[in-house]
Design an enzyme around this catalytic site. Sequence first.
Site, PDB file in Angstrom:
ATOM      1  N   ASP A   1     -47.062   9.625  11.641  1.00 56.32           N
ATOM      2  CA  ASP A   1     -46.978  10.486  10.438  1.00 56.32           C
ATOM      3  C   ASP A   1     -48.077  11.354  10.220  1.00 56.32           C
ATOM      4  OD1 ASP A   1     -49.240   8.815   9.609  1.00 56.32           O
ATOM      5  OD2 ASP A   1     -48.366   7.953   8.084  1.00 56.32           O
TER       6      ASP A   1
ATOM      7  N   GLU B   1     -42.921   3.837  15.486  1.00 57.67           N
ATOM      8  CA  GLU B   1     -43.216   3.563  14.294  1.00 57.67           C
ATOM      9  C   GLU B   1     -42.582   4.403  13.346  1.00 57.67           C
ATOM     10  OE1 GLU B   1     -47.290   4.402  12.092  1.00 57.67           O
ATOM     11  OE2 GLU B   1     -48.070   2.416  12.769  1.00 57.67           O
TER      12      GLU B   1
ATOM     13  N   GLU C   1     -48.541  12.095   4.555  1.00 53.80           N
ATOM     14  CA  GLU C   1     -47.900  11.311   5.685  1.00 53.80           C
ATOM     15  C   GLU C   1     -46.499  10.806   5.206  1.00 53.80           C
ATOM     16  OE1 GLU C   1     -50.997  10.872   4.380  1.00 53.80           O
ATOM     17  OE2 GLU C   1     -52.480  11.155   6.133  1.00 53.80           O
TER      18      GLU C   1
ATOM     19  N   HIS D   1     -60.193   6.364   4.016  1.00 55.78           N
ATOM     20  CA  HIS D   1     -60.120   8.097   4.287  1.00 55.78           C
ATOM     21  C   HIS D   1     -58.813   8.756   3.733  1.00 55.78           C
ATOM     22  CE1 HIS D   1     -57.130   6.270   7.371  1.00 55.78           C
ATOM     23  NE2 HIS D   1     -56.754   7.570   7.184  1.00 55.78           N
TER      24      HIS D   1
ATOM     25  N   HIS E   1     -65.529   7.236   7.838  1.00 55.62           N
ATOM     26  CA  HIS E   1     -64.708   8.390   8.544  1.00 55.62           C
ATOM     27  C   HIS E   1     -65.416   9.757   8.533  1.00 55.62           C
ATOM     28  CE1 HIS E   1     -60.934  11.006   9.105  1.00 55.62           C
ATOM     29  NE2 HIS E   1     -60.309   9.868   9.441  1.00 55.62           N
TER      30      HIS E   1
HETATM   31  C1  UD1 Z   1     -55.765  12.298   9.796  1.00 58.43           C
HETATM   32  C2  UD1 Z   1     -54.178  12.143   9.354  1.00 58.43           C
HETATM   33  C3  UD1 Z   1     -54.071  10.910   8.586  1.00 58.43           C
HETATM   34  C4  UD1 Z   1     -54.607   9.521   9.548  1.00 58.43           C
HETATM   35  C5  UD1 Z   1     -56.126   9.897   9.766  1.00 58.43           C
HETATM   36  C6  UD1 Z   1     -56.470   8.764  10.800  1.00 58.43           C
HETATM   37  C7  UD1 Z   1     -53.103  14.191   8.625  1.00 58.43           C
HETATM   38  C8  UD1 Z   1     -52.717  15.157   7.554  1.00 58.43           C
HETATM   39  N1  UD1 Z   1     -53.935  13.165   8.436  1.00 58.43           N
HETATM   40  O1  UD1 Z   1     -56.418  12.463   8.553  1.00 58.43           O
HETATM   41  O2  UD1 Z   1     -52.607  10.547   8.541  1.00 58.43           O
HETATM   42  O3  UD1 Z   1     -54.434   8.535   8.760  1.00 58.43           O
HETATM   43  O4  UD1 Z   1     -56.231  11.189  10.571  1.00 58.43           O
HETATM   44  O5  UD1 Z   1     -58.084   8.937  10.521  1.00 58.43           O
HETATM   45  O6  UD1 Z   1     -52.530  14.196   9.806  1.00 58.43           O
HETATM   46  N2  UD1 Z   1     -63.144  14.982  11.777  1.00 58.43           N
HETATM   47  C9  UD1 Z   1     -64.210  15.254  12.464  1.00 58.43           C
HETATM   48  N3  UD1 Z   1     -64.124  14.390  14.035  1.00 58.43           N
HETATM   49  C10 UD1 Z   1     -63.008  13.692  14.195  1.00 58.43           C
HETATM   50  C11 UD1 Z   1     -61.944  13.671  13.297  1.00 58.43           C
HETATM   51  C12 UD1 Z   1     -61.892  14.319  11.842  1.00 58.43           C
HETATM   52  O7  UD1 Z   1     -65.273  15.939  12.337  1.00 58.43           O
HETATM   53  O8  UD1 Z   1     -62.947  13.045  15.254  1.00 58.43           O
HETATM   54  C13 UD1 Z   1     -63.434  15.763  10.439  1.00 58.43           C
HETATM   55  C14 UD1 Z   1     -63.188  17.168  10.730  1.00 58.43           C
HETATM   56  O9  UD1 Z   1     -64.037  17.992   9.790  1.00 58.43           O
HETATM   57  C15 UD1 Z   1     -61.603  17.523  10.286  1.00 58.43           C
HETATM   58  C16 UD1 Z   1     -61.366  16.539   9.283  1.00 58.43           C
HETATM   59  O10 UD1 Z   1     -62.361  15.556   9.455  1.00 58.43           O
HETATM   60  O11 UD1 Z   1     -61.465  18.769  10.246  1.00 58.43           O
HETATM   61  C17 UD1 Z   1     -60.307  16.059   8.873  1.00 58.43           C
HETATM   62  O12 UD1 Z   1     -59.220  15.749   9.777  1.00 58.43           O
HETATM   63  P1  UD1 Z   1     -57.617  15.724   9.617  1.00 58.43           P
HETATM   64  O13 UD1 Z   1     -57.295  14.806  11.059  1.00 58.43           O
HETATM   65  O14 UD1 Z   1     -57.290  16.790   9.276  1.00 58.43           O
HETATM   66  O15 UD1 Z   1     -57.546  14.583   8.501  1.00 58.43           O
HETATM   67  P2  UD1 Z   1     -57.795  13.224   8.579  1.00 58.43           P
HETATM   68  O16 UD1 Z   1     -58.249  12.848   7.013  1.00 58.43           O
HETATM   69  O17 UD1 Z   1     -58.836  12.762   9.843  1.00 58.43           O
HETATM   70  N1  UDP Z   2     -60.694   1.883  13.859  1.00 59.52           N
HETATM   71  C1  UDP Z   2     -61.725   2.096  14.732  1.00 59.52           C
HETATM   72  N2  UDP Z   2     -62.946   2.446  14.447  1.00 59.52           N
HETATM   73  C2  UDP Z   2     -63.132   2.417  13.230  1.00 59.52           C
HETATM   74  C3  UDP Z   2     -62.277   2.270  12.149  1.00 59.52           C
HETATM   75  C4  UDP Z   2     -60.912   2.021  12.558  1.00 59.52           C
HETATM   76  O1  UDP Z   2     -61.333   2.033  16.124  1.00 59.52           O
HETATM   77  O2  UDP Z   2     -64.468   2.640  12.875  1.00 59.52           O
HETATM   78  C5  UDP Z   2     -59.338   1.466  14.413  1.00 59.52           C
HETATM   79  C6  UDP Z   2     -58.596   0.581  13.863  1.00 59.52           C
HETATM   80  O3  UDP Z   2     -58.813  -0.790  14.631  1.00 59.52           O
HETATM   81  C7  UDP Z   2     -57.049   1.176  13.617  1.00 59.52           C
HETATM   82  C8  UDP Z   2     -57.151   2.498  13.440  1.00 59.52           C
HETATM   83  O4  UDP Z   2     -58.486   2.820  14.037  1.00 59.52           O
HETATM   84  O5  UDP Z   2     -56.386   0.850  14.684  1.00 59.52           O
HETATM   85  C9  UDP Z   2     -56.832   3.004  12.129  1.00 59.52           C
HETATM   86  O6  UDP Z   2     -57.007   4.302  12.199  1.00 59.52           O
HETATM   87  P1  UDP Z   2     -57.350   5.143  10.663  1.00 59.52           P
HETATM   88  O7  UDP Z   2     -57.683   4.021   9.701  1.00 59.52           O
HETATM   89  O8  UDP Z   2     -58.262   6.295  10.928  1.00 59.52           O
HETATM   90  O9  UDP Z   2     -55.882   5.578  10.670  1.00 59.52           O
HETATM   91  P2  UDP Z   2     -54.647   5.112   9.717  1.00 59.52           P
HETATM   92  O10 UDP Z   2     -54.057   3.977  10.695  1.00 59.52           O
HETATM   93  O11 UDP Z   2     -54.722   4.803   8.441  1.00 59.52           O
HETATM   94  O12 UDP Z   2     -53.627   6.229  10.067  1.00 59.52           O
END
Ligand code: UD1
Ligand code: UDP
Length: 374
Positions: free
Chosen positions: A95, A117, A131, A212, A245
């Site tokens: 999502d 999913e 999402e 997060h 996160h």
């Molecule tokens: C995203 C997804 C969310 C998912 C989550 C899993 C969307 C809108 N959100 O949220 O559905 O549950 O990922 O974790 O698609 N960043 C880093 N390094 C990384 C990852 C993120 O620095 O490896 C920081 C960056 O500043 C980036 C920000 O996090 O711009 C946001 O990342 P983004 O993927 O837009 O949103 P998430 O909150 O990670």
């Molecule tokens: N996870 C990971 N390292 C972490 C925290 C979570 O590998 O430090 C894994 C966890 O086992 C799960 C997935 O990340 O499979 C969940 O991801 P996240 O919570 O970022 O996203 P969501 O599932 O809410 O979209």
Amino acid sequence: MRVLFLFGTRPEAIKLIPVVLAMRADSFFDVKVCVTAQHREMLDQILEVFDVIPDIDLNLMTPNQSLPGLTAKILEKVDQIVKDLKPDVCIIQGDTTTVMAGALACFYNKVFLGHVEAGLRTYNKYSPFPEEINRVLATHLCDIHFAPTEKSKKNLLLENVEESKIIVTGNTVIDTLKITKIRLERKEIFCNNILVNNILNEKQPFILVTSHRRENFGGGIESICNALKKFALKYPFLNIVFPVHLNPNVKVPVYKALSGFSNIYLLDPLDYVSFVALMSECYIVITDSGGVQEEAPTFGKPTLVMRETTERTEAIEAGLSKLVGTDENNIFEALVKLVEDKTAYYQMSNGINPYGDGKATERIVGYFKKLYKG
Ligand code: UD1
Ligand code: UDP
């Protein structure tokens, strides 16, 4: 069959990798993996554990990216990839923005789209945000829907998705756990994070936290932190382990609120193997993550969900997890209850994981083979 996998974040990678590995091992499929790298470090951590090297890496992440900015980039880049590769099938999962924008780009190119999913719903447009609507849009852009549970199938039927286009598979997240367990037993992978190993060696009970969600930014994160602070002060013999996160809207307030407590460990995001090791040894899981809600019942860990709604209601109905929202007192009291009330703890730690049996990949791969023969 030319199959293109498209994903961008940590959870999508975790949940698609078993399907990628199974298709790559089968000469029937010509597999290409395209990552948007909506996440960078957190995606690379997973790719590394499973030795998956993407064929195309769009490297799109920018610090504190906006939803429209990321959406526009994915739409344009994926459109070009699909035009170049001309896949027979594209597979997406979940999502996220990658899913919604990637599916739209595939639709514009009339590529047959499979959604892993599919069908999870809260019916609340702003929770989870964005999402819920990403997943609804993906449903209507996709051609085949791999629903993890009967409940998600029912949700799709309610939206007039044809029954013949829905396959109940279980969630691939359980397949990934299964593969990981086998690889750990064979000593092909290890938990080699020093901090995690130290925490595990201490043999002190600990609460595992992740958070997060966008709808929790600001006040929600603040009250989650306040509840954890209060809990840490009341139970100094219990540790709190919180891999934080990288989203700055989470990382900055969490470090500001929770640094300096001797029983709170704030860690960088963990590689999957280390996180699974923590899940298997913790006392309670408290989270707003989707994937973690699905994984925790495998380890018999009571799970408190810090959200106002959840699209994963099966574990709640089974009594294995509980929705506690983001109110500071509710979170604190729910944690205290699990610590003080052994019966409540026991009831939430015994049950069968309702999210899958570890054979989702087999069912998804089987579908595509049958489709071709048909
Ligand atoms: C995203 C997804 C969310 C998912 C989550 C899993 C969307 C809108 N959100 O949220 O559905 O549950 O990922 O974790 O698609 N960043 C880093 N390094 C990384 C990852 C993120 O620095 O490896 C920081 C960056 O500043 C980036 C920000 O996090 O711009 C946001 O990342 P983004 O993927 O837009 O949103 P998430 O909150 O990670
Ligand atoms: N996870 C990971 N390292 C972490 C925290 C979570 O590998 O430090 C894994 C966890 O086992 C799960 C997935 O990340 O499979 C969940 O991801 P996240 O919570 O970022 O996203 P969501 O599932 O809410 O979209």
